[in-house]
Structures are given as structure tokens and as C-alpha cells.
Design an enzyme around this catalytic site. Sequence first.
Site, PDB file in Angstrom:
ATOM      1  N   ILE A   1      12.561   2.200   5.809  1.00 28.51           N
ATOM      2  CA  ILE A   1      12.717   1.189   6.857  1.00 28.51           C
ATOM      3  C   ILE A   1      11.706   0.060   6.712  1.00 28.51           C
ATOM      4  O   ILE A   1      12.007  -1.096   7.010  1.00 28.51           O
ATOM      5  CB  ILE A   1      12.562   1.841   8.256  1.00 28.51           C
ATOM      6  N   ALA A   2      10.503   0.364   6.257  1.00 29.84           N
ATOM      7  CA  ALA A   2       9.433  -0.641   6.230  1.00 29.84           C
ATOM      8  C   ALA A   2       8.432  -0.316   5.126  1.00 29.84           C
ATOM      9  O   ALA A   2       8.491   0.740   4.494  1.00 29.84           O
ATOM     10  CB  ALA A   2       8.725  -0.670   7.589  1.00 29.84           C
ATOM     11  N   GLN A   3       7.510  -1.262   4.895  1.00 29.07           N
ATOM     12  CA  GLN A   3       6.393  -1.013   3.982  1.00 29.07           C
ATOM     13  C   GLN A   3       5.143  -1.651   4.560  1.00 29.07           C
ATOM     14  O   GLN A   3       5.216  -2.467   5.486  1.00 29.07           O
ATOM     15  CB  GLN A   3       6.691  -1.534   2.584  1.00 29.07           C
ATOM     16  N   VAL A   4       3.965  -1.261   4.018  1.00 27.56           N
ATOM     17  CA  VAL A   4       2.707  -1.735   4.587  1.00 27.56           C
ATOM     18  C   VAL A   4       1.876  -2.470   3.544  1.00 27.56           C
ATOM     19  O   VAL A   4       1.908  -2.156   2.357  1.00 27.56           O
ATOM     20  CB  VAL A   4       1.884  -0.574   5.197  1.00 27.56           C
TER      21      VAL A   4
ATOM     22  N   LEU B   1       0.836  -1.202   0.000  1.00 27.89           N
ATOM     23  CA  LEU B   1       0.000   0.000   0.000  1.00 27.89           C
ATOM     24  C   LEU B   1       0.873   1.254   0.000  1.00 27.89           C
ATOM     25  O   LEU B   1       0.542   2.266  -0.617  1.00 27.89           O
ATOM     26  CB  LEU B   1      -0.908  -0.006   1.241  1.00 27.89           C
TER      27      LEU B   1
ATOM     28  N   ASP C   1       5.615  13.686  13.156  1.00 27.73           N
ATOM     29  CA  ASP C   1       5.722  13.426  11.715  1.00 27.73           C
ATOM     30  C   ASP C   1       4.373  13.702  11.053  1.00 27.73           C
ATOM     31  O   ASP C   1       3.869  12.898  10.271  1.00 27.73           O
ATOM     32  CB  ASP C   1       6.162  11.979  11.493  1.00 27.73           C
TER      33      ASP C   1
ATOM     34  N   SER D   1       5.389   2.449   0.780  1.00 27.75           N
ATOM     35  CA  SER D   1       6.734   1.942   1.036  1.00 27.75           C
ATOM     36  C   SER D   1       7.653   3.076   1.459  1.00 27.75           C
ATOM     37  O   SER D   1       7.600   4.166   0.896  1.00 27.75           O
ATOM     38  CB  SER D   1       7.278   1.268  -0.225  1.00 27.75           C
TER      39      SER D   1
END
EC number: 2.7.-.-
Length: 527
Positions: A134-137, A129, A296, A131
Site C-alpha cells: 500500500i505504501a513505502q517510507v 527505507l 501487526d 516498501s
Amino acid sequence: MQIKDISHLYNIIKTFLLYGIDEALPQHRYTRAIRCWRKTLFWLRNQHKDKTFGLRLRLALQELGPVWIKLGQMLSTRRDLFPPDIADELALLQDQVDPFDGKIARAQIEKALGAPLETWFDEFNETALASASIAQVHTAKFKQNAPHLENRLAGKEVVLKVLRPNIQQMINADLSLMYKVASWIPRIKAEGRRLRPVEVVREYEKNLRDELDLRREMANAIQLRANFENSPMLYIPEMYKQFCHQTVIVMERIYGIPVSNIEELHANGTNMKLLAERGVQVFFTQVFRDSFFHADMHPGNIFVNRAHPDDPQYIGIDCGIVGRLNDHDKRYLAESFVAFFNRDYRRVAEMHVASGWTPKDTNIDDFEQAFREVCEPIFAKPLSEISFGHVLLNLFNVAREYNMEVQPQLVLLQKTLLYIEGLGRQLYPQLDLWDTAKPFLQKWLDEQMGIKAFTKSVKQKLPYWREHLVDLPENVMDALAQQKIIADELIHLNRTLAKKRNIPHFTSFILGLCTGLAIWLLIYLLS
């Protein structure tokens, strides 16, 4: 150093040289060698001479990838280290990278959960969904009959956030190089020791390694959600703790209107004035009530609930970066704003010195004048149009000239405040920031410095005084008795020494010493 490390180092140096970053280095035997490499080893020239140095630095970090992007973002909060134009450019760095393979993401999640995804989830989407570095969802749904799952969660849509594979090794390689470069800086730049480059890299490493444990983001989200429970102003999606691990977290999926989509907000009938004011209210509530704020809050992390548009509610996601303030920070913030809007630059200067952030020997008159010269032109605008974020920025820039080490948490707050202000005026251009924020500042100052605050402080200390006041008369009598004995001894000693007229200086010394000891002993006994 292995071949891959040499290759990695070569690519980093090449990128910096392409953007002419070496031009910022002072003349030194080390830097002359670097410039020689440009011509012999790399055969490169600066291909971006038409751009400012700040822009070139941002583009170079962006090209180097995730770890360097995050370094630039962190450095943008250290305005005691960089001129404003460079810090502003670094603040524009975007943490967006291409997604990694969804099958790898699936394997990572299953490893963390200890079972196939189908045990708990339906409809897992291997296409990311979103990126980041550090991470993606990814999205999915809880199964209707998943084991050990609360009934209320059955069929609920969720988002799974998973760390990038091999991110640890990538970070270790880049950090090793950063430490080496940081250790060289004091040798080649006179100001290098004041910049404390090794400490800067160490701070960055701590923040970066914190982000590698997604449980921290989970904890931040849980706290923010609790702080705004049942609030009409802000909603934080629920975290599902039983599915949260170091490398994977699972949370409620939300649907809302992106706050940057002004057209859709209008089409939904949103009360834009109230929405803009609530953005400022949410921020100052986090700062002065909770001492804990989402740091953020750029438009990509903020949505607006589609329900009840006449009473609009924000939805906040991605709580990986938060700020924490102590009472000292909050007092600085509140008093700075109040003194600024009262145009009391003397108070602003005195406060910076009293806080210990600026050297004690700072000339207050010069400091006051510096604040006046920078801040006074701001009042050419109507009060309603003045930006809190730019006020803080001006204060930091002046203080930096007087060797103030700007606190990272305050710069993080200043950046967040700029986001909120920009967003508020985008939603409702007539937003009066001062009128919206003033009640929060005044309430906090009254609570901390008013009669109620004094009464509260006295009540808190009463148990201590009640315990020690009982013994005070006896302690005083003992101290006085001891003082009488000491005084008698001093008189006797004085008479004896007075007879020895051949050593008057020694006599004076002994008398002074004994008197000092007597006074010290009395104070000690009383305490």
C-alpha cells in the site's frame, strides 16, 4: 469490459490454473467449463502437484500481487471459513513488494503538503527505507528554521510514509473481479451460502479502503502512544499531525535493535528474561486494560531501545492494523483461558453456546467431549510450556465444527498472541506464559465479576432507581385499583357467559383471553 480488463482477468485465471487452484472446485457445469478452458484456451497443467493446496494457494496469491496478498492475509483470520492447514499457510503471506520511484514519492508528498519538500525538510532520501503493497517510507530531517514548526522539532529526524501511486485504480479493478467470483460461489458449492462470500469481500474492501487513508494509522499510533505514555514497557514514535494527510504521514524516526537480532541484544547486555515477560505483559495490558491492541506485531515492526538494557523497553512501529475488543470479547477470552487451565471443558462448551456464537441447539455433552479430545493432550506438556495462542486455535477449530462463526477480532488477537509467544520464547526459552499472564486474567475477572464490580454497577444505577422509586408506591396503588376494576368486570363477564351453555369452548376462550389481557395490563402499568 475493456481490453485491459480482459487481459487482467486472463492473467488472474492463468495464475490460479498454473497452481491448480481449480482442483478445489466441486463438480458443476460452471467448473467443468473452467477445466475445459485449462486444456483448450490456456493449454495449462498444474505445475505444482507436489505441493499442498494451502501452499499452492499462498504462492498464487503472492504472484498476483498486493491486493491479493492482503486478501489472503484477511482470509487467514477467518478460521470459520477455512480448514486450519489452509488458514495457517495464508497467515505466512508477506506484504513486501518492490519500491516505486523515489521521484514519484517526492511528487506525491509535495502534492499532499502543498509545497516543496525543502520548505520543511532537509536530507530527503529518495531511496525507500522500506516498501509494502500500500505504501513505502522515506527518511528526512526537519529544517532548523522551517515555518510554523515547533522549536523542539528543529533538526529532528523523521520518516515519511506515502501511498503508492494509482493504488486506488488497481484496487478497484481487482475488487470488481472479486465481487463477481464471490457471487458465483453459492451457485457452485453447497456450503457457499454459509460462507457468505460477498460479505467476506465486502469486509475485505472496508479494511483495504481504511488502509488507503493513512490518517487512520496516525490516529491508531496517537492512541497507543497515549495508552503507554511514560511506560517503561513500550514506546510508540510521535506522529506530527500538522504534516499528516490521507496519502502522507510524518513521524519520529527511531533507532533500536531489531527484536529478531538476538545476538545484538545479548551484546548490548539486555535483560532477556524481563524483555520476554514484558512482551506478554504489553500484549495483555493492551487487551484487558485498553481493549485496543497493535495487531501487526511481527518482528519487523518491533525494536528494543538501546538505552537502559537492564530495564528493556520495546519500540513499536506501523500501527496500520489494530484490534478492538468489547467486554463480551474479553470475557470470552478470560473465561476460556481460566476454564481451559482448570480443564473445565463443560464450562468452555456452555460458554460458547451462551455467547450466541454457536447454535442454541448444540448438544452440550458432545461439544464438551470434542473440546476434551482436542485440548486434553495439550496437558502432556508442563503448564509453563503451554501456548495461549495454540489453546485459542484449538478452541476455534473445535467450535468451527459446530458451526461457530469465529469473530475476526478474536482471530486477529490469536494471531498476534502467537507472534508474541513465539517472540518471547525466542528471547527467553524458559518463559512461563501462564505465570506471566495469569495476573492480568485474574485481575480483569475480579474487576468484572467480583464484589467491587457489583458495588460499582449498583452505584452506576442508583440515580435511575432514586428517580423512579419515588413514584413506585403511587404507581402500585394505581395498578391495584385498575386491577380491581378489571377483576370486577371479569367476574361480571364470567357470569354472563356461563349462562350461555351452548358455547362452552367460546366461553373458555374469552375468559382466557381476558385474563391474559388483564395480566398484561398489570405488568404494563407497573413498568
